[in-house]
Design a protein around this motif. Structure first.
Motif, PDB file in Angstrom:
ATOM      1  N   THR A   1      73.129 -29.107 -53.329  1.00 50.26           N
ATOM      2  CA  THR A   1      73.610 -27.814 -52.868  1.00 50.26           C
ATOM      3  C   THR A   1      74.971 -27.992 -52.197  1.00 50.26           C
ATOM      4  O   THR A   1      75.418 -29.098 -51.944  1.00 50.26           O
ATOM      5  N   ALA A   2      75.628 -26.909 -51.927  1.00 51.58           N
ATOM      6  CA  ALA A   2      76.936 -26.984 -51.292  1.00 51.58           C
ATOM      7  C   ALA A   2      76.813 -27.551 -49.873  1.00 51.58           C
ATOM      8  O   ALA A   2      75.809 -27.357 -49.190  1.00 51.58           O
ATOM      9  N   GLU A   3      77.843 -28.246 -49.440  1.00 48.71           N
ATOM     10  CA  GLU A   3      77.882 -28.721 -48.058  1.00 48.71           C
ATOM     11  C   GLU A   3      77.837 -27.530 -47.113  1.00 48.71           C
ATOM     12  O   GLU A   3      78.467 -26.497 -47.373  1.00 48.71           O
ATOM     13  N   GLU A   4      77.095 -27.669 -46.020  1.00 47.26           N
ATOM     14  CA  GLU A   4      76.919 -26.533 -45.115  1.00 47.26           C
ATOM     15  C   GLU A   4      76.742 -27.006 -43.689  1.00 47.26           C
ATOM     16  O   GLU A   4      76.545 -28.184 -43.417  1.00 47.26           O
ATOM     17  N   GLU A   5      76.846 -26.044 -42.783  1.00 49.19           N
ATOM     18  CA  GLU A   5      76.561 -26.268 -41.373  1.00 49.19           C
ATOM     19  C   GLU A   5      75.264 -25.559 -41.034  1.00 49.19           C
ATOM     20  O   GLU A   5      75.131 -24.352 -41.260  1.00 49.19           O
ATOM     21  N   ILE A   6      74.287 -26.293 -40.498  1.00 49.50           N
ATOM     22  CA  ILE A   6      73.002 -25.714 -40.117  1.00 49.50           C
ATOM     23  C   ILE A   6      72.904 -25.745 -38.600  1.00 49.50           C
ATOM     24  O   ILE A   6      73.087 -26.802 -37.987  1.00 49.50           O
TER      25      ILE A   6
ATOM     26  N   ARG B   1      76.685 -30.593 -39.888  1.00 47.62           N
ATOM     27  CA  ARG B   1      77.091 -30.757 -41.282  1.00 47.62           C
ATOM     28  C   ARG B   1      76.006 -31.462 -42.072  1.00 47.62           C
ATOM     29  O   ARG B   1      75.428 -32.456 -41.620  1.00 47.62           O
TER      30      ARG B   1
END
Length: 639
Positions: A567-572, A577
């Motif tokens: 999946t796309a890189e994301e901030e949770i 990151r």
């Protein structure tokens, strides 16, 4: 600028640690972990050493607050020492008033508590004054001494401190006087002082410290620790170190012992020590290491189990053991120059070790499970849940002392070649090829597999730059001057570029980061029929919080042969990151008729009930969004 391990100039090293004129982590996970340590973990540790009684115990040993009563287990002094070591290496990253004040205050307490003849162990001094060394099987007197020595070495190397080093030397001199010439000396039930004595020798040049370390190692396995309810194996006293074929017993004790064994080889050239330690390392990797790098399969007695005994749910994988594994493998890397030791460091560091601390740096695991079920509701005292501190608080400062010195595990040097062992954004200056080199390492590791080194300054003449190629990368490309070629690992695990470098030159390594399914060795009974997901250096897991409503992680199975999608890189929130992976899964109902959960044939209710897509998270980032269920190893569904 030196780190925790610096062999002497005459040591038998294949590689040496890099001596940095300057080194700075400029981004990425390593920089983040150190930032969290400085801002959150160290202040937390400072406060807990007061709240838990560590400092009060030292005050009582110094004659203050008589009758207040000792608090905590026998090894409380070691927590102070490990926090001191963390603080010392943190000061290499820049000045900090609170950290400097802590070091001054803790050193003053140790100075006050130390007896005139050099002895220092607050538990013995407060609880059994006048008694020494007579319960070494469990007293941790030498163990605490070892951590004090390592803290003093860190303070000396980081900011030239002499006060803590003087405390350490007085205690070491006491050990030498009491044990060096003693026939059949009693040994501490928790190895650690051996490796610490060698490092103290490296700083001071005092040959007696090296001689005492050798005596303690040579005498191990002759029953000199004394009887214990868990037996001689648990105290690593069952066989001499040159004869034991497998790693066994209490995991942390065994691993600290191995660090001392390799240190002694490095300084004495005793090949029998290295051969024996390598044999045990190979046994450990082949049959006693969790996918995450975790070690110690049994919570009871915190020991290594039998070969291939690697349960995902009850495996202990103590945080201290993973820290000690990194220390042992680093020494073997220096001794042999073989990248397989850096490979294990990478696996351990990014997975089982990194998972031990919460993302905010305020909570820790003692044990690091690869599975947690949803019905673990009552978890008071359960090591598979994080807490700020523990009654026996060895793990939090064991974690932070590794993180504070991470840049010193980045690279090694052999001859005129600089070997980049781990990949993190870094700016460094060091001596190589007869002059000064300034390099910048840029990478999105472990999320991205490209590592670029830019030479900002180079000495004249040829010198080498080597990259470690991890075994998980099925394809690696080396790019220079706009052209790329496929490369493979040499016999030691590296690809080397030897040339005359000029300012502005760049070279890039591109590693294959495609996600992959990993299956266990067929002898690992607890994992038969399962698979795990990995990508690059990271092990992935499935957390209940990421699954669709009505889907239970305990009833989830992976579809063999299905595509793993990044999946796309994301901030949770709470994690930061990340890069997640989608997998095709099915749910399998577990209901059956009343009675025992054993059947003569699979019931219809145990068949696949629905196909779904589940999202996996890097294992080191789990348990930052609530105390839910989690699995690394997932059953493989029938096609």
């Amino acid at each position: 600028m030196n780190g925790p391990i610096v062999p002497t100039p005459v040591a038998r090293t294949a590689h040496r640690p890099v001596v940095f004129d300057r080194v700075e982590l400029t981004g990425g996970l390593w920089q983040l972990w150190q930032k969290v340590t400085r801002e959150n973990s160290l202040p937390l540790a400072f406060s807990w050493l007061e709240k838990a009684g560590n400092f009060d115990n030292l005050r009582q040993a110094a004659g203050e607050r008589p009758g207040a009563g000792y608090r905590g287990p026998v090894a409380m002094d070691s927590d102070v020492a490990k926090v001191l070591e963390t603080a010392a290496f943190e000061l290499q990253h820049g000045p900090d008033d609170a950290t400097a004040e802590f070091i001054d205050r803790a050193t003053a307490l140790l100075e006050a508590a130390q007896q005139d003849d050099g002895y220092l162990h607050s538990h013995s001094q407060v609880v059994k004054p006048g008694e020494r060394w007579n319960q070494l099987v469990d007293s941790h007197e030498m163990y605490c001494a070892g951590h004090l020595f390592q803290a003093a070495v860190a303070a000396r190397r980081s900011f030239g401190d002499e006060r803590l080093l003087a405390v350490a030397r007085r205690f070491a001199d006491r050990l030498v006087a009491d044990f060096l010439d003693r026939e059949d000396p009693p040994l501490d039930g928790h190895p650690e002082v051996e490796t610490a004595l060698v490092e103290l020798y490296r700083v001071t040049g005092e040959e007696r410290y090296l001689a005492l370390a050798r005596k303690f190692v040579d005498e191990r396995g002759r029953g000199l620790v004394g009887p214990h309810k868990w037996g001689a194996r648990s105290r690593i006293d069952h066989l001499p170190v040159r004869e034991a074929p497998t790693i066994t017993g209490h995991a942390v004790r065994a691993l600290y012992m191995e660090a001392g064994v390799v240190d002694l080889y490095l300084e004495t050239g005793d090949e029998s020590l290295l051969r024996a330690s390598v044999t045990r390392w190979e046994d450990m990797v082949a049959s006693r290491t969790a996918l995450t790098g975790g070690l110690g399969s049994r919570q009871v007695a915190e020991v290594f189990g039998e070969a291939y005994e690697l349960p995902p749910d009850l495996g202990y994988n103590e945080t201290c053991a993973q820290a000690a594994s990194i220390q042992w493998s680093w020494r073997l890397l220096l001794a042999t120059g073989d990248a397989r030791y850096a490979d294990l460091i990478e696996r351990t560091l990014y997975n089982g070790f990194a998972s031990a601390r919460s993302a905010d740096g305020k909570r820790y695991y003692k044990g690091n499970p690869l599975q947690r079920r949803a019905d673990h509701a009552d978890h008071v005292g359960d090591p598979r849940y994080r807490d700020e501190w523990f009654y026996s608080a060895c793990c939090p400062p064991a974690f932070t002392r590794i993180v504070a010195a991470l840049e010193h595990y980045l690279a090694t040097v052999a001859g005129d070649t600089l070997y980049v062992q781990q990949y993190a954004p870094t700016a460094l200056t060091t001596r190589i090829g007869g002059g000064t080199a300034k390099l910048r390492i840029e990478t999105g590791y472990p999320w991205d597999g490209t590592v670029t080194v830019t030479v900002d300054e180079a000495p004249g003449g040829e010198w080498g730059l080597a990259f470690r190629i991890p075994p998980w990368s099925t394809r690696a490309l080396l790019e220079q001057g706009g052209s790329a070629r496929e490369v493979t690992r040499d016999e030691r695990g590296y690809v080397t570029v030897q040339r005359e470098w000029r300012a502005g030159d760049t070279v890039s390594l591109h590693l294959d980061m495609m996600p992959r399914l990993t299956v266990p060795h067929p002898r690992i009974d607890a994992l038969r029929g399962c698979a795990a997901i990995e990508r690059g250096p990271l092990v992935y897991c499935f957390e209940q919080i990421d699954l669709a409503e009505g889907v239970d992680v305990d009833e989830l199975a992976l579809l063999p042969g299905s595509e793993l999608r990044v999946t796309a890189e994301e901030e949770i929130p709470g994690i930061g990151r990340t890069v997640r992976i989608e997998a095709d899964t099915v749910t399998v109902a577990g209901a059956h008729e009343a009675g025992l959960p054993y059947l003569t044939h699979p019931p219809a209710s145990a068949t696949t009930t629905g196909r779904t897509t589940a999202t996996a998270l890097p294992y080191f980032q789990w348990d930052n969004r609530g105390d839910g269920a989690m699995r690394v190893w997932m059953p493989l569904a029938d096609n």
